[in-house]
Write a protein that holds these residues in place. Sequence first.
Motif, PDB file in Angstrom:
ATOM      1  N   PHE A  19     -62.518  33.735   5.682  1.00  0.00           N
ATOM      2  CA  PHE A  19     -63.576  33.746   4.437  1.00  0.00           C
ATOM      3  C   PHE A  19     -63.856  32.038   4.368  1.00  0.00           C
ATOM      4  O   PHE A  19     -62.724  31.388   4.281  1.00  0.00           O
ATOM      5  CB  PHE A  19     -63.212  34.336   3.121  1.00  0.00           C
ATOM      6  N   SER A  20     -65.141  31.932   4.297  1.00  0.00           N
ATOM      7  CA  SER A  20     -65.593  30.521   3.781  1.00  0.00           C
ATOM      8  C   SER A  20     -65.566  30.454   2.131  1.00  0.00           C
ATOM      9  O   SER A  20     -66.313  31.437   1.479  1.00  0.00           O
ATOM     10  CB  SER A  20     -66.832  30.116   4.320  1.00  0.00           C
ATOM     11  N   THR A  21     -64.925  29.362   1.662  1.00  0.00           N
ATOM     12  CA  THR A  21     -65.011  29.408  -0.062  1.00  0.00           C
ATOM     13  C   THR A  21     -65.431  27.848  -0.237  1.00  0.00           C
ATOM     14  O   THR A  21     -65.289  26.916   0.813  1.00  0.00           O
ATOM     15  CB  THR A  21     -63.586  29.900  -0.534  1.00  0.00           C
ATOM     16  N   GLU A  22     -65.680  27.544  -1.504  1.00  0.00           N
ATOM     17  CA  GLU A  22     -65.807  26.149  -1.807  1.00  0.00           C
ATOM     18  C   GLU A  22     -64.447  25.286  -1.701  1.00  0.00           C
ATOM     19  O   GLU A  22     -64.462  24.189  -1.498  1.00  0.00           O
ATOM     20  CB  GLU A  22     -65.903  26.216  -3.278  1.00  0.00           C
ATOM     21  N   ASP A  23     -63.286  26.107  -1.609  1.00  0.00           N
ATOM     22  CA  ASP A  23     -61.972  25.234  -1.253  1.00  0.00           C
ATOM     23  C   ASP A  23     -61.660  25.304  -0.007  1.00  0.00           C
ATOM     24  O   ASP A  23     -60.844  24.744   0.433  1.00  0.00           O
ATOM     25  CB  ASP A  23     -60.841  25.760  -2.096  1.00  0.00           C
ATOM     26  N   GLY A  24     -62.743  25.748   1.124  1.00  0.00           N
ATOM     27  CA  GLY A  24     -62.417  25.545   2.399  1.00  0.00           C
ATOM     28  C   GLY A  24     -62.129  27.151   2.984  1.00  0.00           C
ATOM     29  O   GLY A  24     -62.454  28.085   2.264  1.00  0.00           O
ATOM     30  N   ILE A  25     -61.656  27.103   4.314  1.00  0.00           N
ATOM     31  CA  ILE A  25     -61.384  28.605   4.833  1.00  0.00           C
ATOM     32  C   ILE A  25     -60.100  28.923   4.491  1.00  0.00           C
ATOM     33  O   ILE A  25     -59.013  28.567   4.624  1.00  0.00           O
ATOM     34  CB  ILE A  25     -61.444  28.087   6.536  1.00  0.00           C
ATOM     35  N   VAL A  26     -60.425  30.432   4.186  1.00  0.00           N
ATOM     36  CA  VAL A  26     -59.074  31.345   3.726  1.00  0.00           C
ATOM     37  C   VAL A  26     -59.037  32.120   5.062  1.00  0.00           C
ATOM     38  O   VAL A  26     -59.436  33.050   5.416  1.00  0.00           O
ATOM     39  CB  VAL A  26     -59.338  32.063   2.646  1.00  0.00           C
ATOM     40  N   LYS A  27     -57.592  32.039   5.443  1.00  0.00           N
ATOM     41  CA  LYS A  27     -57.094  32.827   6.661  1.00  0.00           C
ATOM     42  C   LYS A  27     -56.507  34.210   6.026  1.00  0.00           C
ATOM     43  O   LYS A  27     -55.277  34.226   5.881  1.00  0.00           O
ATOM     44  CB  LYS A  27     -56.514  32.130   7.656  1.00  0.00           C
ATOM     45  N   ALA A  28     -57.292  35.245   5.841  1.00  0.00           N
ATOM     46  CA  ALA A  28     -56.860  36.346   5.113  1.00  0.00           C
ATOM     47  C   ALA A  28     -55.991  37.372   6.102  1.00  0.00           C
ATOM     48  O   ALA A  28     -55.060  37.770   5.725  1.00  0.00           O
ATOM     49  CB  ALA A  28     -57.949  37.313   4.537  1.00  0.00           C
ATOM     50  N   VAL A  29     -56.415  37.484   7.493  1.00  0.00           N
ATOM     51  CA  VAL A  29     -55.704  37.984   8.511  1.00  0.00           C
ATOM     52  C   VAL A  29     -55.607  37.137   9.526  1.00  0.00           C
ATOM     53  O   VAL A  29     -56.780  36.624   9.857  1.00  0.00           O
ATOM     54  CB  VAL A  29     -56.311  39.254   8.912  1.00  0.00           C
ATOM     55  N   ASP A  30     -54.744  36.911  10.387  1.00  0.00           N
ATOM     56  CA  ASP A  30     -54.634  35.687  11.158  1.00  0.00           C
ATOM     57  C   ASP A  30     -53.708  36.181  12.386  1.00  0.00           C
ATOM     58  O   ASP A  30     -52.526  35.785  12.445  1.00  0.00           O
ATOM     59  CB  ASP A  30     -54.063  34.468  10.602  1.00  0.00           C
ATOM     60  N   GLY A  31     -54.292  37.068  13.202  1.00  0.00           N
ATOM     61  CA  GLY A  31     -53.685  37.686  14.477  1.00  0.00           C
ATOM     62  C   GLY A  31     -53.011  39.079  14.494  1.00  0.00           C
ATOM     63  O   GLY A  31     -51.945  39.030  15.171  1.00  0.00           O
ATOM     64  N   LEU A  32     -53.427  39.936  13.771  1.00  0.00           N
ATOM     65  CA  LEU A  32     -53.030  41.281  13.657  1.00  0.00           C
ATOM     66  C   LEU A  32     -53.165  42.080  14.811  1.00  0.00           C
ATOM     67  O   LEU A  32     -54.483  42.283  15.116  1.00  0.00           O
ATOM     68  CB  LEU A  32     -53.334  41.834  12.286  1.00  0.00           C
ATOM     69  N   SER A  33     -52.114  42.687  15.348  1.00  0.00           N
ATOM     70  CA  SER A  33     -52.283  43.717  16.158  1.00  0.00           C
ATOM     71  C   SER A  33     -51.528  45.024  16.004  1.00  0.00           C
ATOM     72  O   SER A  33     -50.408  45.041  15.632  1.00  0.00           O
ATOM     73  CB  SER A  33     -52.091  43.298  17.703  1.00  0.00           C
ATOM     74  N   PHE A  34     -52.223  46.270  16.300  1.00  0.00           N
ATOM     75  CA  PHE A  34     -51.236  47.598  16.135  1.00  0.00           C
ATOM     76  C   PHE A  34     -52.260  48.599  17.021  1.00  0.00           C
ATOM     77  O   PHE A  34     -53.362  48.500  17.239  1.00  0.00           O
ATOM     78  CB  PHE A  34     -50.925  47.778  14.652  1.00  0.00           C
ATOM     79  N   ASP A  35     -51.544  49.774  17.424  1.00  0.00           N
ATOM     80  CA  ASP A  35     -52.287  50.923  17.880  1.00  0.00           C
ATOM     81  C   ASP A  35     -51.992  52.101  16.948  1.00  0.00           C
ATOM     82  O   ASP A  35     -50.866  52.149  16.433  1.00  0.00           O
ATOM     83  CB  ASP A  35     -51.812  51.436  19.039  1.00  0.00           C
TER      84      ASP A  35
END
Length: 169
Positions: A19-35
Amino acid sequence: MTSTEQQPFLSVRDLKVHFSTEDGIVKAVDGLSFDLAKGKTLGIVGESGSGKSVTNLTILGLHDRDHTSIEGEIVLDDKDLLTATERELERLRGNKMAMIFQDALASLSPYHTIGKQIGETYRKHTGASKKAARERAIEMLRRVGIPQPEMRVDDYPHQFSGGMRQRAM
């Protein structure tokens, strides 16, 4: 994958939601994988702020497309959810995918009965009559262990306990 293995019903690969915010980029999910196999249940656990809700909302297509950067792959029953239109996602929600929100009271309208809310969703996806939708709501309440579903279908969310509201959701 061998011929005896089945294709996963839901496959998430290297999902990144930023997400882009006034404080910068928030990496809410970063590389999740599952089946997830058809007919199976997946519980996603983690500490507050770890991306559980964002993951689920992204799978459902309930994210702000204008302020969210999404990378990776989400495939549900051979359908690429990240390229699906809003109309396609609406058809899938409630039919092939759903989310039970943690705070059911906040998700249910206090102005409508439990039965009306369950029935409305059923009618939207099936085109059923109001009578058929009410019967379906009673059956669904029975299936999740709500006592006296024929009577409780006319109750409002505040008349259900927290656990009963979650089951109704």
